[in-house]
Design a protein around this motif. Structure first.
Motif, short mmCIF file in Angstrom:
data_model
loop_
_atom_site.label_atom_id
_atom_site.label_comp_id
_atom_site.label_asym_id
_atom_site.label_seq_id
_atom_site.Cartn_x
_atom_site.Cartn_y
_atom_site.Cartn_z
N MET A 9 -36.90 -39.46 -58.93
CA MET A 9 -36.71 -38.43 -59.94
C MET A 9 -36.33 -37.10 -59.28
N ASN A 10 -36.93 -36.79 -58.15
CA ASN A 10 -36.52 -35.59 -57.40
C ASN A 10 -35.03 -35.65 -57.08
N ALA A 11 -34.57 -36.82 -56.67
CA ALA A 11 -33.15 -36.97 -56.32
C ALA A 11 -32.26 -36.74 -57.55
N ARG A 12 -32.69 -37.21 -58.72
CA ARG A 12 -31.91 -36.98 -59.93
C ARG A 12 -31.91 -35.49 -60.29
N LEU A 13 -33.04 -34.82 -60.17
CA LEU A 13 -33.09 -33.39 -60.46
C LEU A 13 -32.17 -32.62 -59.51
N ALA A 14 -32.16 -33.01 -58.24
CA ALA A 14 -31.29 -32.33 -57.26
C ALA A 14 -29.82 -32.55 -57.59
N ALA A 15 -29.47 -33.78 -57.99
CA ALA A 15 -28.08 -34.07 -58.32
C ALA A 15 -27.63 -33.35 -59.59
N GLN A 20 -39.96 -47.56 -69.64
CA GLN A 20 -39.06 -47.82 -70.76
C GLN A 20 -37.91 -46.82 -70.83
N ASN A 21 -38.14 -45.59 -70.37
CA ASN A 21 -37.04 -44.60 -70.44
C ASN A 21 -36.66 -44.03 -69.08
N LEU A 22 -37.17 -44.63 -68.01
CA LEU A 22 -36.84 -44.14 -66.67
C LEU A 22 -35.35 -44.29 -66.37
N LYS A 23 -34.77 -45.43 -66.75
CA LYS A 23 -33.35 -45.63 -66.47
C LYS A 23 -32.51 -44.56 -67.16
N ASP A 24 -32.85 -44.23 -68.39
CA ASP A 24 -32.10 -43.22 -69.12
C ASP A 24 -32.19 -41.87 -68.43
N PHE A 25 -33.39 -41.55 -67.91
CA PHE A 25 -33.56 -40.28 -67.18
C PHE A 25 -32.72 -40.29 -65.90
N ASP A 64 -29.01 -40.07 -66.65
CA ASP A 64 -28.64 -38.98 -67.56
C ASP A 64 -27.94 -39.54 -68.79
N GLY A 65 -28.64 -40.50 -69.42
CA GLY A 65 -28.07 -41.11 -70.62
C GLY A 65 -26.80 -41.90 -70.36
N ASN A 66 -26.73 -42.57 -69.22
CA ASN A 66 -25.58 -43.38 -68.81
C ASN A 66 -24.33 -42.56 -68.51
N ARG A 67 -24.50 -41.27 -68.27
CA ARG A 67 -23.36 -40.44 -67.90
C ARG A 67 -23.12 -40.42 -66.39
N CYS A 68 -24.04 -40.98 -65.62
CA CYS A 68 -23.87 -40.99 -64.16
C CYS A 68 -24.62 -42.16 -63.57
N GLU A 69 -24.33 -42.45 -62.31
CA GLU A 69 -25.02 -43.52 -61.61
C GLU A 69 -26.43 -43.06 -61.24
#
Length: 240
Positions: free
Chosen positions: A22-28, A179-184, A187-192
């Motif tokens: 999740m840190n990596a997603r926030l950074a990206a 259940q919603n980790l993948k979506d987070f 970013d709602g399937n807008r990025c890898e």
């Protein structure tokens, strides 16, 4: 929009709940933030200037301590996030992590406090195919493993059967579950999704945690995590 104008995102990093990913997603998404802010405790290094110069913060601190540390210094509204997972699987993963730390580099292991290193030595030398031996370790080191998720998300002093957790949950923008980790992460399937961070190999057969003796023990000893997880998943599903 400048960092000064944005909300400050705070991730309560509950151990072994995909927090590093999740840190990596926030950074990206938002740019580099500050992780492991627990390392700033007692050093007077988490200054208002530092807090207000980054888009997000993350750390292994309970909600109440994080809030007291950050909110008086932030010039922006604070948006809280956390993640949790099935309580039994969380205990199994956290227990395994205390073995895993001894299988990484010597520098990584030595970076841990001596009490954690001693926990590793005891747990790694245990017969972890014996449910009663695991129960003995979980009881001995309950402050590490039991009701860990609720103590982080609700606060270090607010966990107990008499506490209404729903009141504290209103302070969170989101509690992320499997259940919603993948979506987070996408970013709602807008990025890898970012590469998975800090994954560990299991050093025992994790099905042992489904042994009836361990299931019964955790149902009682880890009951507050189970209660919170039930509340969070029902809220996520839109039911009371």
């Amino acid at each position: 929009m400048t960092t000064q104008q944005q909300e400050l995102i705070v991730l309560i990093h509950v151990p072994k709940t995909a927090g590093s990913t999740m840190n990596a997603r926030l950074a990206a998404t938002y740019g580099e933030g500050l992780t492991h802010i627990e390392g700033h405790l007692g050093k007077n290094t988490l200054t208002p200037d530092k807090i207000n110069s980054v888009p997000w913060l993350s750390g292994h601190l309970p909600f109440d301590r994080f809030r007291a540390l950050v909110e008086p210094k932030s010039t922006r509204p604070v948006r809280y996030l956390a993640a949790m997972r099935d309580p039994l699987l969380h205990v199994a993963s956290h227990y395994n992590w205390l073995i895993e730390i001894g299988h990484r580099s010597p520098q990584f292991f030595e970076g841990h406090p001596e009490p954690v290193k001693e926990m590793h030595r005891i747990i790694a030398s245990t017969d972890n195919g014996d449910p009663q031996s695991i129960i003995a370790n979980l009881s001995r080191f309950g402050d590490m493993f039991l009701n860990c998720q609720s103590r982080y998300i609700i606060g270090s002093k607010g966990v107990g059967p008499a506490t209404d957790y729903s009141r504290t949950l209103t302070a969170y923008d989101q509690i992320i579950t499997p259940q919603n980790l993948k979506d987070f992460l996408t970013d709602g399937n807008r990025c890898e999704p970012p590469p998975r961070k800090n994954a560990a190999t299991y050093h025992f057969d994790r099905s042992i945690f489904y042994h009836p003796a361990l299931v019964a023990y955790l149902a009682e000893a880890n009951a507050e995590d189970a209660r919170l997880y039930d509340l969070v998943t029902k809220k996520e599903a839109g039911s009371d």
